[in-house]
Design a protein around this motif. Structure first.
Motif, mmCIF file in Angstrom:
data_model
loop_
_atom_site.group_PDB
_atom_site.id
_atom_site.type_symbol
_atom_site.label_atom_id
_atom_site.label_comp_id
_atom_site.label_asym_id
_atom_site.label_seq_id
_atom_site.Cartn_x
_atom_site.Cartn_y
_atom_site.Cartn_z
ATOM 1 N N PRO A 1 38.554 42.993 36.419
ATOM 2 C CA PRO A 1 39.130 43.744 37.306
ATOM 3 C C PRO A 1 39.941 43.165 38.566
ATOM 4 C CG PRO A 1 37.281 45.041 36.657
ATOM 5 C CD PRO A 1 36.997 43.501 36.265
ATOM 6 N N LEU A 2 39.230 42.211 38.787
ATOM 7 C CA LEU A 2 39.677 41.417 40.127
ATOM 8 C C LEU A 2 40.606 40.510 39.661
ATOM 9 C CD1 LEU A 2 39.136 41.258 43.258
ATOM 10 C CD2 LEU A 2 37.829 39.094 42.731
ATOM 11 N N VAL A 3 40.592 39.652 38.579
ATOM 12 C CA VAL A 3 41.541 38.531 38.172
ATOM 13 C C VAL A 3 42.231 38.454 36.928
ATOM 14 C CG1 VAL A 3 40.136 37.097 39.625
ATOM 15 C CG2 VAL A 3 39.506 37.189 37.411
ATOM 16 N N GLY A 4 42.008 39.626 35.971
ATOM 17 C CA GLY A 4 42.397 39.717 34.690
ATOM 18 C C GLY A 4 43.961 39.589 34.830
ATOM 19 N N LEU B 1 39.869 39.926 47.442
ATOM 20 C CA LEU B 1 38.448 39.675 47.895
ATOM 21 C C LEU B 1 38.051 40.485 48.950
ATOM 22 C CD1 LEU B 1 37.726 35.983 46.907
ATOM 23 C CD2 LEU B 1 36.916 37.911 46.012
ATOM 24 N N GLY B 2 38.764 40.567 49.973
ATOM 25 C CA GLY B 2 38.606 41.249 51.342
ATOM 26 C C GLY B 2 38.582 42.786 51.210
ATOM 27 N N SER B 3 39.540 43.202 50.501
ATOM 28 C CA SER B 3 39.531 44.513 49.948
ATOM 29 C C SER B 3 38.358 45.232 48.959
ATOM 30 C CB SER B 3 40.799 45.087 48.951
ATOM 31 O OG SER B 3 41.812 44.814 50.092
ATOM 32 N N ALA B 4 38.007 44.135 47.988
ATOM 33 C CA ALA B 4 36.744 44.419 47.343
ATOM 34 C C ALA B 4 35.530 44.195 47.880
ATOM 35 C CB ALA B 4 37.034 43.989 46.024
#
Length: 174
Positions: A15-18, A139-142
């Motif tokens: 979900p983060l990098v796909g 990354l900061g948001s998640a």
């Protein structure tokens, strides 16, 4: 004859990098999901027989499943990647696999040390800073992403792309 690699597949990171990997990582376009490479190249697919499978199982059962957080962006000259925090278990597993298969082929480039990482963008130069900024923002948001890997995956590369050959449970699990 097909190339193979040993990897930890990391679906928790998709979900983060796909979407970025689909555009910016050639391996993703060939069907290889988010992963941390443990050994590449491994053996040719035809060489993975019962003896090799047993050696893989022996190494894997001596290592517990690994948990880590992906919460830091790293770079190589033309690659942007995520670093696993608490990577000692991954480093230990990769070293044990390399030791168990001293007869495996080696890549053309030899690296000073193994750096566990999840590649997000490869073969990029000009827009590397933009990819880094995008990942840092995500990354900061998640607040990063926590991942758990319970298997070593043997992945095979054919003309059709990357496919799973087999999986070996860590810690002797099923």
């Amino acid at each position: 004859m097909s190339r193979t690699l040993l990897a930890l597949l990391v679906p928790d990171a998709e979900p983060l990098v796909g979407d970025l990997r689909a555009r910016l990582d050639p391996a993703a376009r060939l069907g290889l999901g988010a992963h941390i490479t443990l050994v590449y190249p491994f053996l040719d697919s035809e060489a993975i027989d019962d003896d090799v499978a047993e050696r893989l199982r022996d190494v894997a059962r001596q290592h517990a499943p690994v948990s880590f957080a992906l919460d830091e962006v790293g770079t190589f000259p033309s690659t942007v990647w995520l670093a696993p925090r608490s990577a000692e278990a991954i480093v230990s597993l990769a070293a044990a696999l390399e030791s168990a298969f001293p007869d495996r082929p080696t890549a053309g480039r030899v690296f000073e040390r193994f750096v566990p990482h999840l590649s997000v963008a490869r073969n990029i130069l000009g827009d590397r800073d933009a990819v880094v900024a995008t990942l840092e923002d995500r990354l900061g948001s998640a607040h990063g992403v926590v991942c758990h890997c319970a298997d070593v995956h043997v992945m095979t590369r054919s003309d059709e792309g990357w496919q799973m050959h087999s999986r070996v449970p860590l810690g002797g699990g099923t």
